[in-house]
Design a protein around this motif. Structure first.
Motif: not given
Length: 410
Positions: A103-116
């Motif tokens: 199965x899939x695991x941990x949460x992860x750094x998926x996006x960085x919309x706040x930091x152009x």
């Protein structure tokens, strides 16, 4: 008919012989069987796949479950893409590492919309250990991705399997130092996409090639806060400083090299280093619940302890989920992933997930990443590659940071 459809229909036929649990508060399993009933499809000795409906507060959802008996010739391990800052599908990782299911695991750094201009790293939130080797530490609580943590928990929470082959919930804390001829400095992070304000973090060849700039963005309480303008980087090889830089770099780190990244006070300390200076970096993860070393561990958060749901679990927001339950004193596990097909996408609340794990016989339970990440894979009898058994809610399988692999022992 596709292989997944064939398994889905096979599971449906299994349900006709199952008997129902009595209704419980929270989630109720529809069509679940007594513990001694024959059910499911054998994936490997000690590994059984089954599926059934669960009645949640917002509708019926469909569960896919792997029941695992660690007393058999079966082991659990970390699925990962080969680098911390990388992503791959669960099926791709399982096939590459020879897992029969996972199965899939941990949460992860998926996006960085706040930091152009800053790219998401794909790195996971919590600690990770693979084959007894420490891969990374946990980011600060305010830097995590995912739903709000239950009261009293933090990003150091892990599900792990020890050298005794027992599964358990625990909390891992980074313990490390940077030693120089003039003194010792604390190590604030290891292969993490976010470092505590004012700290120094270490990056090794396990990190991968992603930029290390993201580690200096946000604060301990605000993931969206601006990136620090006070940073410094030092590379150490064979116990000596070999390079200095004003900003964090990117690219693969050679084996035997450690890159130290500092922000604010940590950057000011690193500016005192000089080329050729002797530096020793030491790090380990310290467990709060056991002295038995972990063979594998990954992050998420607990939802069930000693048979009781944690206080303060959310009981309003329903979603597609992935979770793990520990049974038989750590000798057994259930891996659960909900189906993301439109007919079942109402999902479960976290409180309902805890109830569902308990109904499946779990004493301790752990929530993993959900939504479009929720994926359960397993081999069909006589097949050497896994197939996705649930319907991912994105419509296709999502690349993720890591997962739990189920392996047979020859």
């Amino acid at each position: 008919m596709t292989r997944r459809q064939a398994w889905f229909e096979a599971g449906r036929s299994v349900l006709t012989v199952l008997t129902a649990f009595s209704a419980l508060a929270g989630a109720a399993l529809v069509g679940a069987a007594p513990a001694d009933a024959a059910q499911g499809v054998a994936v490997a000795p000690g590994v059984v796949y089954r599926q059934f409906d669960i009645q949640g507060a917002k509708g019926v959802t469909h569960a896919h479950v792997l029941s695992i008996d660690l007393r058999k010739r079966v082991r659990l391990g970390l699925l990962y893409p080969g680098s911390v800052a990388a992503r791959r599908t669960v099926s791709g990782m399982a096939d590459a590492q020879g897992a029969v299911a996972g199965v899939n695991g941990d949460f992860f750094n998926i996006t960085e919309t706040q930091h152009p201009g800053v790219q998401a790293t794909g790195a996971s939130v919590g600690p990770a250990i693979v084959a007894g080797r420490v891969l990374k530490g946990a980011v600060p609580d305010g830097q995590r991705f995912g739903p709000q943590l239950p009261p009293g928990t933090n990003t150091g929470e892990v599900l792990g399997v020890g050298a005794d082959w027992r599964a358990r919930l625990d909390r891992l804390t980074l313990d490390g130092s940077i030693r120089t001829p003039t003194g010792s400095l604390p190590l604030g992070g290891l292969n993490q996409y976010a470092l505590p304000v004012g700290s120094i973090g270490a990056f090794t060849s396990d990190w991968g090639s992603a930029s290390r700039v993201r580690a200096t963005c946000g604060t301990d309480t605000d993931r969206a806060a601006a990136c620090s303008t006070d940073t410094y980087e030092v590379a150490v090889r064979s116990g000596k400083v070999v390079s200095l830089a004003d900003t964090p770099g990117s690219g693969a780190i050679a084996a035997g090299t450690t890159v130290l990244v500092g922000r604010e006070a940590g950057a000011q300390q690193l500016r005192k280093f000089f080329t050729g200076e002797a530096v020793t970096v030491r790090q380990k993860l310290v467990a709060s619940g056991t002295r038995i070393p972990y063979r594998f561990a990954l992050g998420g958060y607990p939802v069930l302890r000693k048979g009781a749901p944690l206080a303060g679990l959310d009981d309003t927001a329903s979603a597609v989920r992935t979770a793990v339950g520990i049974t038989n004193g750590g000798r057994g596990m259930v891996l659960l992933a909900l189906d993301g097909a439109p007919a079942y996408r109402s999902g479960l609340t976290i409180a309902e997930v805890a109830d569902a794990l308990r109904d499946l016989g779990a004493v301790d339970g752990f929530s993993l990443d959900g939504g479009g990440s929720s994926t359960l894979v397993a081999r069909a009898p006589g097949v050497t590659k896994v197939s996705v058994r649930n319907h991912p809610s994105d419509g296709t399988e999502r690349a993720v940071a890591n997962g739990i692999g189920v392996f047979t022992v020859k």
